[in-house]
Design a protein around this motif. Structure first.
Motif, short mmCIF file in Angstrom:
data_model
loop_
_atom_site.label_atom_id
_atom_site.label_comp_id
_atom_site.label_asym_id
_atom_site.label_seq_id
_atom_site.Cartn_x
_atom_site.Cartn_y
_atom_site.Cartn_z
N VAL A 179 0.86 -1.19 0.00
CA VAL A 179 0.00 0.00 0.00
C VAL A 179 0.89 1.24 0.00
CG1 VAL A 179 -1.77 1.30 1.25
CG2 VAL A 179 -1.85 -1.20 1.21
N ALA A 180 0.55 2.22 -0.81
CA ALA A 180 1.30 3.48 -0.85
C ALA A 180 0.38 4.58 -1.34
CB ALA A 180 2.52 3.35 -1.75
N THR A 181 0.73 5.81 -1.02
CA THR A 181 -0.03 6.97 -1.50
C THR A 181 0.37 7.27 -2.93
OG1 THR A 181 -0.20 7.92 0.71
CG2 THR A 181 -0.53 9.40 -1.15
N ILE A 182 -0.61 7.37 -3.80
CA ILE A 182 -0.34 7.72 -5.19
C ILE A 182 -1.18 8.93 -5.58
CG2 ILE A 182 0.14 5.30 -5.71
CD1 ILE A 182 -2.41 5.29 -7.42
N ARG A 183 -0.88 9.49 -6.72
CA ARG A 183 -1.52 10.72 -7.18
C ARG A 183 -2.02 10.52 -8.59
NH1 ARG A 183 1.39 16.09 -9.03
NH2 ARG A 183 3.05 14.58 -9.40
N ARG A 204 -8.86 2.05 -22.30
CA ARG A 204 -9.17 2.12 -20.88
C ARG A 204 -8.00 1.59 -20.07
NH1 ARG A 204 -11.46 -1.15 -17.03
NH2 ARG A 204 -11.84 -2.84 -18.52
N ARG A 205 -7.61 2.36 -19.08
CA ARG A 205 -6.52 1.95 -18.20
C ARG A 205 -7.09 1.17 -17.01
NH1 ARG A 205 -3.70 7.63 -17.18
NH2 ARG A 205 -5.87 8.30 -17.19
N VAL A 206 -6.26 0.34 -16.44
CA VAL A 206 -6.65 -0.41 -15.25
C VAL A 206 -6.22 0.39 -14.03
CG1 VAL A 206 -6.36 -2.55 -13.97
CG2 VAL A 206 -6.44 -2.60 -16.47
N PRO A 207 -7.15 0.87 -13.22
CA PRO A 207 -6.77 1.73 -12.09
C PRO A 207 -6.22 0.93 -10.92
CG PRO A 207 -9.13 1.41 -12.11
CD PRO A 207 -8.60 0.72 -13.34
N TYR A 208 -5.47 1.61 -10.09
CA TYR A 208 -5.03 1.02 -8.83
C TYR A 208 -6.15 1.17 -7.81
CZ TYR A 208 -0.32 0.81 -10.76
OH TYR A 208 0.77 0.52 -11.53
N GLU A 209 -6.55 0.07 -7.25
CA GLU A 209 -7.67 0.04 -6.32
C GLU A 209 -7.30 0.76 -5.01
OE1 GLU A 209 -10.55 -3.42 -4.34
OE2 GLU A 209 -8.71 -3.95 -5.40
N THR A 210 -8.26 1.53 -4.49
CA THR A 210 -8.00 2.19 -3.22
C THR A 210 -8.00 1.18 -2.08
OG1 THR A 210 -8.69 3.93 -1.70
CG2 THR A 210 -10.43 2.75 -2.83
N ALA A 211 -7.07 1.39 -1.15
CA ALA A 211 -7.00 0.53 0.03
C ALA A 211 -7.83 1.07 1.18
CB ALA A 211 -5.54 0.39 0.48
N VAL A 251 -22.90 4.59 -6.37
CA VAL A 251 -22.66 3.17 -6.11
C VAL A 251 -21.21 3.05 -5.67
CG1 VAL A 251 -22.60 0.84 -7.05
CG2 VAL A 251 -24.34 2.47 -7.85
N PRO A 252 -20.95 2.76 -4.41
CA PRO A 252 -19.57 2.72 -3.92
C PRO A 252 -18.71 1.73 -4.71
CG PRO A 252 -21.10 2.70 -2.09
CD PRO A 252 -21.93 2.50 -3.33
N SER A 253 -17.48 2.10 -4.93
CA SER A 253 -16.50 1.20 -5.56
C SER A 253 -15.12 1.63 -5.10
CB SER A 253 -16.61 1.23 -7.09
OG SER A 253 -15.87 2.31 -7.63
N THR A 254 -14.15 0.81 -5.39
CA THR A 254 -12.77 1.13 -5.01
C THR A 254 -11.93 1.59 -6.18
OG1 THR A 254 -12.17 -1.19 -5.29
CG2 THR A 254 -12.80 -0.48 -3.07
N THR A 255 -12.57 1.78 -7.35
CA THR A 255 -11.81 2.16 -8.54
C THR A 255 -12.41 3.34 -9.29
OG1 THR A 255 -13.02 0.51 -9.84
CG2 THR A 255 -10.90 -0.17 -8.89
N ASP A 256 -13.35 4.07 -8.64
CA ASP A 256 -14.01 5.19 -9.31
C ASP A 256 -14.08 6.39 -8.36
OD1 ASP A 256 -15.20 3.92 -11.93
OD2 ASP A 256 -15.63 2.51 -10.31
N LEU A 257 -14.30 7.55 -8.97
CA LEU A 257 -14.40 8.80 -8.22
C LEU A 257 -15.70 9.50 -8.57
CD1 LEU A 257 -13.14 11.12 -6.47
CD2 LEU A 257 -12.13 11.97 -8.61
N CYS A 258 -16.45 9.93 -7.56
CA CYS A 258 -17.68 10.71 -7.74
C CYS A 258 -17.48 12.07 -7.10
CB CYS A 258 -18.87 9.99 -7.09
SG CYS A 258 -20.37 11.01 -6.99
N ASN A 272 -5.01 12.45 -4.23
CA ASN A 272 -3.99 11.67 -3.53
C ASN A 272 -4.71 10.65 -2.66
OD1 ASN A 272 -0.93 13.05 -3.51
ND2 ASN A 272 -2.57 14.46 -4.11
N TYR A 273 -4.41 9.38 -2.87
CA TYR A 273 -5.12 8.35 -2.10
C TYR A 273 -4.21 7.15 -1.88
CZ TYR A 273 -5.92 5.56 -6.37
OH TYR A 273 -5.78 4.79 -7.51
#
Length: 724
Positions: A179-183, A204-211, A251-258, A272-273
């Motif tokens: 786990v690390a902080t990315i931007r 489409r890129r594959v995002p890094y899932e938020t921890a 709809v909550p997810s770990t790979t999207d931003l609302c 930054n997450y």
């Protein structure tokens, strides 16, 4: 071929396979004739091979240990790191009839574009070519090359026949996730929701899932300009999740931003997450090294499967191998060479020569934990992100006066290849290209004897519109949700141009091959320099540019300050612990000098520049509502000349009209013929392609340029003067 494979399978136990061969299985899954067995020159019929190649690399080998997190990847029972990728090969059915050479075109984000960039392809079906239109004039095949490509970029989504590898995910020693902080940065988007990574070039890129989905533990900021102040978005005004219709649809997810209040298209958002599960993306460099080495040197893989390019179970039919990459994969090759991947595990040279196109001095920097090599630094977005111009910038070993680093991209004489690098004007504005020949303090730097630097003046990122390259449609001035938008969708202030390098690249293939295979020296480097006054400051370029009504010259370029990514980051990559990076001393950068027509001086005087019908620039500016005044992506501007002297005088255009330059259509054709002869003589244009330019000048496209002049002449003496 299949009879040979059967024989090889029977003999593989007694045929020694060197332990350094890192291709453990090479599996051909489909064989198809190319264009129903149509012969291509002396090479005869071709076939297309699709399949999967399986690799293992030794993490303890010094040639591999440079790969970040390789030691944290899952291991096979024998302590190796395994991975796989799809491959794509076009080869003569009888490899003995080919020229004995591999042309390895590294794909861009999984898309197989290098073949088409050197062929006259009438439609874009690069990823699954089947028809004659897909293969175009089959330039590489007619020369007898075996064309090779394989997936290397692990964080793009599969689909549309893209080449995408399966790379391992690194973990901590006890199996827990890293786990690390990315931007990440979002710009030129609208609506309420988007993926944490989105798309680049419609991939489409594959995002890094938020921890951690708690927004209080992350930071989202917004600013109105690249250098503007970052204003925090309150943690209760956004969420991790999808919400196409606003917060009520979350709809909550770990790979999207609302963003509850919606994205503003003319603003930049930075998140930054805490992310988890980084792929070992640096293995993408090993793909090209080990596959090219296997095809060039090995008769069998470690499972006993025959190399499809072998002429017999004991003889490989390849004597030369060349690599090529464009734009992001040009950056890839600069990094690939610097990291030492042109030496395989048996210490053999992989490529004899490499053709790098339009990277400026950017390096891909994919050998980074949580890297995203889809992004690249430019003035209007991702400014201080990778891929970036990061020392060393020069091919020669030199001392960078800003960082103090003494290093170079080429520093291994035993395995360094010959190198061509070709840049357009855009790379000077957006990718710090001047640092290839001038250091950050404004002093000239050496171009090594095994390198040639060539320049396409006035071209946008990879091409320029002209007789053989039609103009793109006018900008739609509409943002693309999930951006960043293309320059066309952004709405640049002026008509933009785009085209193809293929006419120049085709000639350079011949020159590069003659250099590598026969020792015939290629044309000398013709990059802009301070010494010949073709490279100047931004202010001097602005002063030299003609005062054309309605045209604004840029006040900005993608500047470069030495970034500090944290103690875990090295010249070879590593871990970014400083988000955003600190910015240290600035590099002095330069851009090409324009002439009185606004066309850049020096370089390869292509037909579009030597017999011009418009001012082409390597820059374009964003329109109102899209952060006006920033550079408009990698686009260039197209500013046509007036057709007649009277029209020019009416508009106050200082540039001579077509009438004043050429007299009439016949005069223009003569100018194209003269420019073509010069380019052929200089070895920057093939005669067949020169003939195409001349026919286009004589035909409807050329005559259309002189329609107003022809009408005037016809009314004066009763017939069209251009037809005499």
């Amino acid at each position: 071929m299949w009879k040979r494979i059967v024989v090889a399978l029977a003999l593989w136990i007694v045929i020694p396979v060197p332990s350094e061969a890192r291709v453990v299985r090479f599996v051909v899954e489909q064989v198809r004739p190319v264009l129903d067995g149509t012969p291509f020159g002396n090479a005869g019929p071709y076939e297309r091979l699709d399949g999967t190649v399986y690799f293992e690399v030794n993490p303890r080998d010094p040639l591999n240990s440079v790969i970040i997190n390789l030691d944290k990847a899952p291991k096979t029972p024998n302590g190796m790191v395994g991975f796989s990728t799809p491959f794509y090969i076009l080869k003569p059915v009888d490899v003995a009839r080919g020229n004995g050479k591999i042309f390895y075109g590294v794909n861009n984000r999984g898309n197989k574009g290098e073949y088409a960039s050197r062929s006259i392809v009438s439609r874009a079906n690069n990823n699954d070519p089947v028809t004659a239109a897909d293969f175009g004039d089959a330039f590489l095949l007619r020369l007898g090359y075996t064309y090779v490509d394989a997936g290397w970029m692990g964080n793009v989504a599969p689909g549309d026949n893209r080449l995408v590898p399966t790379l391992p995910v690194a973990t901590q020693s006890d199996g827990r996730p890293i786990v690390a902080t990315i931007r990440v940065e979002f710009a030129d988007v609208e609506g309420f929701s988007r993926s944490l990574e989105g798309t680049v070039m419609n991939v489409r890129r594959v995002p890094y899932e938020t921890a951690d989905s708690d927004t209080a533990h992350a930071t989202l900021t917004v600013r109105s300009a690249v250098g503007g102040a970052r204003t925090p978005v309150p943690s209760n005004r956004w969420a991790f999740g999808r919400c196409a219709k606003g917060p009520a649809s979350l709809v909550p997810s770990t790979t999207d931003l609302c963003v509850f209040d919606g994205f503003k298209v003319d603003h930049i958002y930075e998140l930054n997450y805490r992310a988890k599960n980084p792929m070992v993306l640096g293995l993408g460099y090993a793909v090209t090294r080990d596959l090219a080495s296997f095809l060039r040197y090995q008769t069998h893989d470690e499972a006993g499967n025959l190399n499809p390019l072998a002429q017999s179970p004991t003889t490989v039919g390849i004597r030369r191998a060349y690599g090529a990459g464009t734009s992001s994969t040009g950056m890839y090759f600069r990094d690939w060479l610097y990291l030492g991947f042109n030496e395989d595990e048996a210490h053999r040279k992989v490529f004899d020569a490499v053709h790098i196109s339009i990277p400026g001095t950017h390096r891909l920097l994919a050998n980074v934990e949580f890297a995203d090599p889809n992004n690249y630094s430019r003035q209007d977005i991702w400014h201080d992100f990778g891929s970036y111009s990061y020392p060393p910038m020069t091919f020669a070993v030199t001392t960078d006066p800003i960082s103090g680093v003494r290093d170079g991209i080429l520093k291994r004489p035993a395995t360094d290849p010959l190198v061509f690098q070709v840049d357009s004007a855009s790379e000077f504005w957006q990718m710090s290209a001047s640092l290839n020949v001038v250091d950050g303090a404004g002093r000239a730097v050496l171009i090594p004897d095994n390198v040639r630097l060539y320049y396409g003046p006035s071209y946008s990122h990879g091409g320029g519109s002209g007789l053989l390259n039609p103009l793109p449609p006018p900008p739609s001035r509409r943002a693309v949700t999930g951006g960043p938008a293309s320059s066309q969708d952004l709405g640049c202030q002026l008509q933009t141009h785009s085209g193809s390098w293929q006419w120049t690249l085709r000639a350079l293939i011949i020159a590069l091959d003659e250099w590598a295979d026969r020792g015939i020296a290629p044309p000398k480097s013709n990059y802009p320099t301070l010494e010949d006054k073709t490279l100047v400051s931004l202010e001097a370029a602005r002063a030299a540019f003609p005062a054309i009504s309605g045209v604004k010259f840029p006040t900005v370029m993608n500047d470069l300050a030495l970034p500090g990514f944290g103690v875990g980051f090295t010249l070879a990559g590593g871990r970014i612990t400083q988000q955003p990076p600190t910015l240290g001393p600035r590099y002095q950068l330069f851009v090409p000098k324009p002439d009185a027509d606004g066309l850049d001086l020096g370089g390869i005087r292509t037909i579009e520049v030597a017999a011009p019908t418009a001012t082409l620039t390597g820059w374009a500016l964003r329109a109102a509502g899209y952060r006006q005044g920033d550079l408009c992506g990698l686009a260039g501007s197209y500013i046509p000349f007036a057709q007649t002297k009277a029209a020019r005088q009416t508009s106050g255009d200082p540039r001579p009209s077509l009438e004043e330059r050429y007299g009439d259509h016949a005069g223009f054709v003569k100018a194209v013929e003269e420019a073509s002869r010069t380019l052929v003589r200089e070895r920057f244009l093939l005669q067949d392609d020169a003939d195409r330019y001349i026919q286009a000048a004589k035909g409807p496209n050329g005559r259309k340029l002189f329609s107003a002049l022809s009408s005037t002449n016809a009314s004066a003496d009763g017939h069209d003067q251009t037809q005499r």
